[in-house]
Design an enzyme around this catalytic site. Structure first.
Site, PDB file in Angstrom:
ATOM      1  N   GLN A  69      19.324  54.228  22.448  1.00 46.04           N
ATOM      2  CA  GLN A  69      19.917  52.950  22.027  1.00 46.04           C
ATOM      3  C   GLN A  69      20.949  53.206  20.930  1.00 46.04           C
ATOM      4  OE1 GLN A  69      19.106  50.073  23.559  1.00 46.04           O
ATOM      5  NE2 GLN A  69      17.685  51.220  24.850  1.00 46.04           N
ATOM      6  N   GLY A  70      21.971  52.388  20.938  1.00 45.56           N
ATOM      7  CA  GLY A  70      22.958  52.496  19.865  1.00 45.56           C
ATOM      8  C   GLY A  70      24.167  53.337  20.228  1.00 45.56           C
ATOM      9  N   CYS A  71      24.262  53.724  21.506  1.00 48.24           N
ATOM     10  CA  CYS A  71      25.455  54.445  21.963  1.00 48.24           C
ATOM     11  C   CYS A  71      26.229  53.510  22.883  1.00 48.24           C
ATOM     12  CB  CYS A  71      25.102  55.678  22.773  1.00 48.24           C
ATOM     13  SG  CYS A  71      24.070  56.839  21.907  1.00 48.24           S
ATOM     14  N   GLU A  72      27.527  53.533  22.771  1.00 47.45           N
ATOM     15  CA  GLU A  72      28.326  52.702  23.661  1.00 47.45           C
ATOM     16  C   GLU A  72      28.366  53.318  25.055  1.00 47.45           C
ATOM     17  OE1 GLU A  72      32.576  51.339  23.142  1.00 47.45           O
ATOM     18  OE2 GLU A  72      31.560  50.396  21.454  1.00 47.45           O
ATOM     19  N   SER A  73      28.316  54.640  25.114  1.00 48.07           N
ATOM     20  CA  SER A  73      28.206  55.287  26.423  1.00 48.07           C
ATOM     21  C   SER A  73      26.718  55.483  26.716  1.00 48.07           C
ATOM     22  CB  SER A  73      28.920  56.629  26.405  1.00 48.07           C
ATOM     23  OG  SER A  73      28.430  57.413  25.350  1.00 48.07           O
TER      24      SER A  73
END
Lengths: 403, 135
Positions: free
Chosen positions: B45-49
């Site tokens: 969680q917390g990654c745009e990819s």
């Protein structure tokens, strides 16, 4: 003319990571001319005082300046000054309106928006719908992401929505919407019309009286002004009729423990100390815009846009999304199956600043079956040389990705 | 390549294009995660990819084994560096590792400042949390 104007924007001449900056993220925020920066500095250095109170000279001068910008903006939009409310920006404005109109909604009502909306023009309406039981419907768009105008008009007639809220121009794709014709139909259905002008304010300089909308929202920082300030226009009877949104000082007429009365709009929507320096900086931005021939500027932006679209279309594997006929100068593209993040990251190493991702329009991306795009957004201070630099950098990037 | 070799290689390159190209090449060498392992609970969680990460102990229940993948080439390259850092360490050794410092030494931290874009922060936090859970 453009070479001269470019000189007014100090940041365009700085080096970022030892590269000359090619700034293509103006849809996120525009760069600021020196006159705006100077106006903000001058306020804090020479004029700083709170507004609407105090008998002293500085306070009176600050109030005069602050209110003069309201009038200047009203003139710019061709509305009355009392119909202009200062807010934190377009998002804040939409929240205020969605909250303020909730009293008029019940579970029989429809809020009609487009699938191209920024999250800021979706989520506040969803919240209003949760509170009131109203339901949200969306206008029809093509697989390419273009609003179907005729079908939209028909849908408005069929649904007779209580509220229609659409963007004047799409932030993700740049499409310009013929909001005037939608408003025309909607008004005849008794629909309250809201236009998200965050992207159109700078590029289209809308005349709101001609547009005929009931509400219009914008952010100053997307039109050469400072961040943290923006506003809304509301047709006065509707505006003044809305309940207060946030409360506190400034917005009251009289406070007592037996009850409080509020000022009339716009005052009742402006609690607390406002963003005085931001408003004054935005005044300088409006002066800047008023001093340039806007039709020449619009023509130049369109030429730049054509040049960019043509150059990009020549690269095999590039797909441009959205409407390339009616566009404010935003190109949203993908390259084969390559991830937008990789392309944007490589472009950055050439000093080319673009946006990548879903652009706060996840429902639109879902409609297009995309995880995101690379977005190149132009402003009048971009040059043909900027575009050449970008195209060369993109070709190198593609070579690297396909190595 | 072990982490020292990666570090030496990246340090020898000048210019961001060259560094990113090398990072991308590291990613290419990282085996793709089978689709069956791209599970929601492996998603960081917390990654745009999209980043999928599995961390476990080896068959002797001693050393760390990490496998990971991403749908972006650059993040996959960054994962290769992170995996080279942590793989095969004992949990107590992994606790002593400061992956940020490593990125800083390679001159990457300026570009890879904690942002959702690359998700480096989220990935490292996830590894730290899982390593702590082993003890």
């Amino acid at each position: 003319m453009i070479e001269q104007l470019r000189k007014d924007f100090p940041l365009l001449h700085t080096q970022v990571d030892e590269q000359t900056l090619c700034y293509f993220d103006s849809a996120a925020t525009t760069q600021k001319p020196q006159s705006v920066i100077d106006a903000v500095n001058k306020f804090y250095q020479q004029e700083n005082a709170n507004v609407h109170r105090g008998a002293h000279t500085l306070s009176a001068a600050a109030t005069t300046q602050y209110e003069a910008v309201r009038t200047k903006l009203a003139d710019f939009l061709n509305v009355a000054a009392k119909e202009v409310v200062w807010t934190k920006g377009a998002t804040d404005s939409l929240n205020l309106i969605a909250y303020g109109l909730s009293d008029k909604l019940n579970k029989e009502d429809i809020i009609l928006i487009s699938p191209l909306e920024h999250h800021a023009n979706i989520v506040p309406w969803q919240q209003a719908a949760h509170r009131t039981g109203a339901r949200i419907e969306t206008l029809p768009i093509s697989p390419q992401g273009i609003l179907d105008l005729e079908a939209s008009k028909q849908l408005i007639k069929t649904l007779q929505p209580k509220i229609l809220s659409v963007c004047h121009a799409s932030n993700a794709l740049g499409n310009i919407h013929d909001v005037a014709s939608l408003i025309d139909i909607a008004s005849r259905c008794g629909t309250i019309t809201v236009v998200d002008g965050a992207q159109s304010f700078l590029h289209l300089r809308p005349d709101l009286t001609a547009l005929g909308c009931d509400f219009f929202v914008f952010s100053a920082h997307k039109a050469l002004g400072p961040t943290g300030v923006g506003g809304l226009f509301g047709r006065y009877e509707l505006l003044n009729d809305m309940p207060v949104y946030q409360t506190g000082g400034e917005m009251i007429e009289r406070v007592s423990f037996s009850g409080t009365t509020f000022r009339d709009a716009p005052g009742k929507f402006e609690p607390g100390t406002p963003n005085i320096s931001g408003v004054i900086g935005f005044g300088a931005a409006l002066d800047y815009l008023n001093a340039i021939d806007d039709s020449a500027l619009a023509h130049y932006e369109q030429c730049l846009y054509r040049y960019l679209v043509d150059a990009l279309s020549d690269i095999g594997g590039v797909k441009i999304w959205g409407d390339i006929k009616q566009n404010i100068g935003v190109v949203s593209f993908t390259y084969k199956d390559e991830h937008h993040f990789d392309i944007a990251t490589f472009l950055n190493t050439y000093g080319v600043a673009v946006r990548s991702g879903h652009h706060c329009t996840q429902p639109l991306m879902e409609h297009l079956s995309l995880s995101g795009t690379v977005r190149v957004s132009l402003a009048f201070y971009n040059s043909y040389q900027d575009i050449d630099t970008f195209i060369d950098a993109l070709k190198d990037t593609i070579d690297m990705l396909e190595e | 390549m072990d982490i020292t070799q990666i570090q030496n290689r990246l340090n020898s390159l000048s210019g961001w294009q060259a560094k990113y190209r090398e990072i991308m090449m590291l990613g290419k060498k990282l085996p793709a995660l089978p689709e069956a392992l791209k599970t929601p609970d492996a998603l960081v969680q917390g990654c745009e990819s999209n980043v999928w990460l599995h961390l476990d102990l080896d068959e002797n229940q001693e050393r760390l084994v990490l496998i990971a993948d991403s749908d972006t080439r650059i993040v996959k390259g960054l994962l290769a560096i992170i995996l080279a850092t942590y793989n095969n360490l004992l949990p107590h050794e992994a606790k002593e590792v400061d992956a940020y410092e490593l990125f800083e030494e390679m001159g990457l931290i300026k570009h890879l400042s904690p942002s959702r874009g690359n998700g480096v922060k989220a990935i490292i936090e996830r590894i730290k949390a899982q390593v702590n859970a082993f003890q």
